[in-house]
Scaffold this active site. Structure first.
Site, PDB file in Angstrom:
ATOM      1  CE1 TYR A  31       1.131  -0.283   4.397  1.00 57.75           C
ATOM      2  CE2 TYR A  31       0.098   1.877   4.377  1.00 57.75           C
ATOM      3  CZ  TYR A  31       0.912   0.946   4.992  1.00 57.75           C
ATOM      4  OH  TYR A  31       1.516   1.247   6.188  1.00 57.75           O
ATOM      5  NE  ARG A  50       6.809   4.357   0.410  1.00 55.12           N
ATOM      6  CZ  ARG A  50       6.540   5.169   1.425  1.00 55.12           C
ATOM      7  NH1 ARG A  50       7.506   5.476   2.301  1.00 55.12           N
ATOM      8  NH2 ARG A  50       5.350   5.683   1.582  1.00 55.12           N
ATOM      9  NE  ARG A  99      -5.778 -19.742   5.429  1.00 55.84           N
ATOM     10  CZ  ARG A  99      -4.778 -20.403   5.977  1.00 55.84           C
ATOM     11  NH1 ARG A  99      -4.661 -21.703   5.785  1.00 55.84           N
ATOM     12  NH2 ARG A  99      -3.884 -19.779   6.725  1.00 55.84           N
ATOM     13  CG  HIS A 101       0.434 -20.414   3.483  1.00 56.12           C
ATOM     14  ND1 HIS A 101      -0.587 -21.232   3.888  1.00 56.12           N
ATOM     15  CD2 HIS A 101       0.808 -19.716   4.583  1.00 56.12           C
ATOM     16  CE1 HIS A 101      -0.819 -21.053   5.176  1.00 56.12           C
ATOM     17  NE2 HIS A 101       0.010 -20.124   5.630  1.00 56.12           N
ATOM     18  CE  LYS A 146       3.210   3.362   3.269  1.00 56.36           C
ATOM     19  NZ  LYS A 146       3.371   3.400   4.717  1.00 56.36           N
ATOM     20  CD  GLU A 178      10.282   1.879  10.281  1.00 57.76           C
ATOM     21  OE1 GLU A 178      10.077   2.812   9.493  1.00 57.76           O
ATOM     22  OE2 GLU A 178      10.013   0.700   9.981  1.00 57.76           O
ATOM     23  CG  LEU A 202       8.303   2.543   4.722  1.00 60.84           C
ATOM     24  CD1 LEU A 202       7.878   1.260   4.028  1.00 60.84           C
ATOM     25  CD2 LEU A 202       7.108   3.409   5.007  1.00 60.84           C
TER      26      LEU A 202
HETATM   27  N1  PDD Z   1       3.009   5.155   7.519  1.00 64.23           N
HETATM   28  N2  PDD Z   1       7.749   3.884   8.866  1.00 64.23           N
HETATM   29  C1  PDD Z   1       6.588   3.214   8.959  1.00 64.23           C
HETATM   30  C2  PDD Z   1       6.586   1.865   9.602  1.00 64.23           C
HETATM   31  C3  PDD Z   1       5.405   3.786   8.436  1.00 64.23           C
HETATM   32  O1  PDD Z   1       4.245   3.106   8.495  1.00 64.23           O
HETATM   33  C4  PDD Z   1       5.447   5.088   7.866  1.00 64.23           C
HETATM   34  C5  PDD Z   1       4.234   5.778   7.308  1.00 64.23           C
HETATM   35  C6  PDD Z   1       6.689   5.760   7.809  1.00 64.23           C
HETATM   36  C7  PDD Z   1       6.830   7.124   7.185  1.00 64.23           C
HETATM   37  O2  PDD Z   1       6.791   7.049   5.784  1.00 64.23           O
HETATM   38  P1  PDD Z   1       6.240   8.250   4.888  1.00 64.23           P
HETATM   39  O3  PDD Z   1       7.034   9.440   5.264  1.00 64.23           O
HETATM   40  O4  PDD Z   1       6.499   7.804   3.496  1.00 64.23           O
HETATM   41  O5  PDD Z   1       4.773   8.414   5.209  1.00 64.23           O
HETATM   42  C8  PDD Z   1       7.812   5.118   8.311  1.00 64.23           C
HETATM   43  C9  PDD Z   1       1.811   5.617   6.860  1.00 64.23           C
HETATM   44  C10 PDD Z   1       1.540   7.074   6.975  1.00 64.23           C
HETATM   45  C11 PDD Z   1       0.665   4.723   7.275  1.00 64.23           C
HETATM   46  O6  PDD Z   1       0.890   3.528   7.363  1.00 64.23           O
HETATM   47  O7  PDD Z   1      -0.455   5.217   7.480  1.00 64.23           O
END
Ligand code: PDD
Length: 288
Positions: A31, A50, A99, A101, A146, A178, A202
């Site tokens: 996503y 990304r 189902r 995997h 992501k 993070e 991320l």
């Molecule tokens: N999340 N690290 C993680 C684990 C994140 O989920 C996010 C952002 C970031 C920051 O990334 P960016 O600057 O590209 O938004 C770092 C989004 C906002 C979410 O999951 O809603």
């Protein structure tokens, strides 16, 4: 609210996904969350880049090209009745017959786009700062993807909420990684410290903007491994994300961040970065 699902635009209440969708049963999807200011997507090309790497990492062919994504997003944004938005898009490996995997032989991805109002942090929150707790990072080793399988992130974020905090700062093996849903920066002795992008975090779009602004304005910066100790003894701590922009963390595990006058309060480097960020946003929105 109008959403996009598999080639069609429809009211959200009419959008339906089969229960055999791999996104539902396995969290098998990726996503993006794209901030939109005054109906202009911010850093769209970077978000789509990304998305392409997330799709490649999970071995899913891109269902659309960048021009198609841009057209869909434009229409969803235009249909909403709010100016600042947070566009959510998701691609899953689609439904399966039984189902299993392993991937289906023929994959029909599920493609979904919606938008929600973007509520940027109010001035009062910026002036007060936010509280954070810490936790050991117990996620997998591909946090650069992501992925929609966010159970660990949800549990970690809830830990913050349970402690009356806004974010959980994650450490792994003595190093800063993070936040549960954000990137984390440290300021020490006037130098901005940022963890190096790797498979454990991320690659944030906001993270890149902050580093670009630091370079443009001559703020000394080091992108390197950041120790947990350095984080706990920081002069300033910030969290960044597409929906929160840049926010100062003023307590970590109930201990005030920083020392002297600004202990437990947003620091001077944050204030400068916030100014640069707002100025940059405005210039981009004006087409500059
Ligand atoms: N999340 N690290 C993680 C684990 C994140 O989920 C996010 C952002 C970031 C920051 O990334 P960016 O600057 O590209 O938004 C770092 C989004 C906002 C979410 O999951 O809603």
């Amino acid at each position: 609210m109008t959403v996009y699902l598999n080639g069609e635009f429809m009211p959200i209440a009419e959008a339906r996904v089969p229960v055999m969708d791999r996104g539902f049963l396995f969290g098998d999807g990726v996503y993006e969350v794209i901030p939109v200011y005054s109906r202009r997507p911010f850093r769209l090309a970077e978000h789509l880049r990304r998305l392409a790497s997330s799709l490649a990492a999970i071995r899913l062919d891109p269902p659309l090209n960048d021009a198609d994504w841009a057209r869909i997003i434009e229409r969803i944004v235009a249909a909403a009745d709010f100016e600042d938005q947070s566009v959510y898009l998701q691609v899953t490996r689609g439904p399966m017959a039984v189902r299993n995997h392993a991937f289906p032989k023929i994959v029909t991805p599920t493609v979904f786009v919606m938008t929600e109002p973007l509520v940027t942090p109010p001035a009062e929150l910026r002036e007060r700062g936010i509280k954070a707790v810490s936790a050991a990072d117990n996620r997998w080793h591909r946090c650069d993807i992501k992925a929609t399988s966010l159970l660990a992130n949800c549990l970690l974020r809830q830990r913050a909420v349970d402690h009356g905090c806004a974010e959980t700062v994650l450490f792994r093996d003595g190093f800063l990684i993070e936040g549960a849903a954000s990137n984390i920066f440290v300021v020490k002795d006037g130098v901005l410290l940022a963890p190096i992008k790797n498979h454990l975090m991320l690659p944030g779009i906001t993270y890149d903007v902050v580093l670009e602004l630091a370079a443009r304005h001559g703020l000394p910066t080091q992108v390197r491994d950041v120790l947990e100790d350095e984080t706990r003894n920081a002069d300033e701590l910030w969290m960044t994300s597409s929906t929160r922009e840049v926010l100062p963390i003023v307590t970590l595990d109930d201990k005030k961040v920083g020392a002297g006058d600004t202990a437990g309060r947003p620091g001077p480097v944050f204030k400068r970065m916030h100014g640069w960020y707002q100025e940059f946003k405005q210039s981009v929105m004006r087409g500059g």
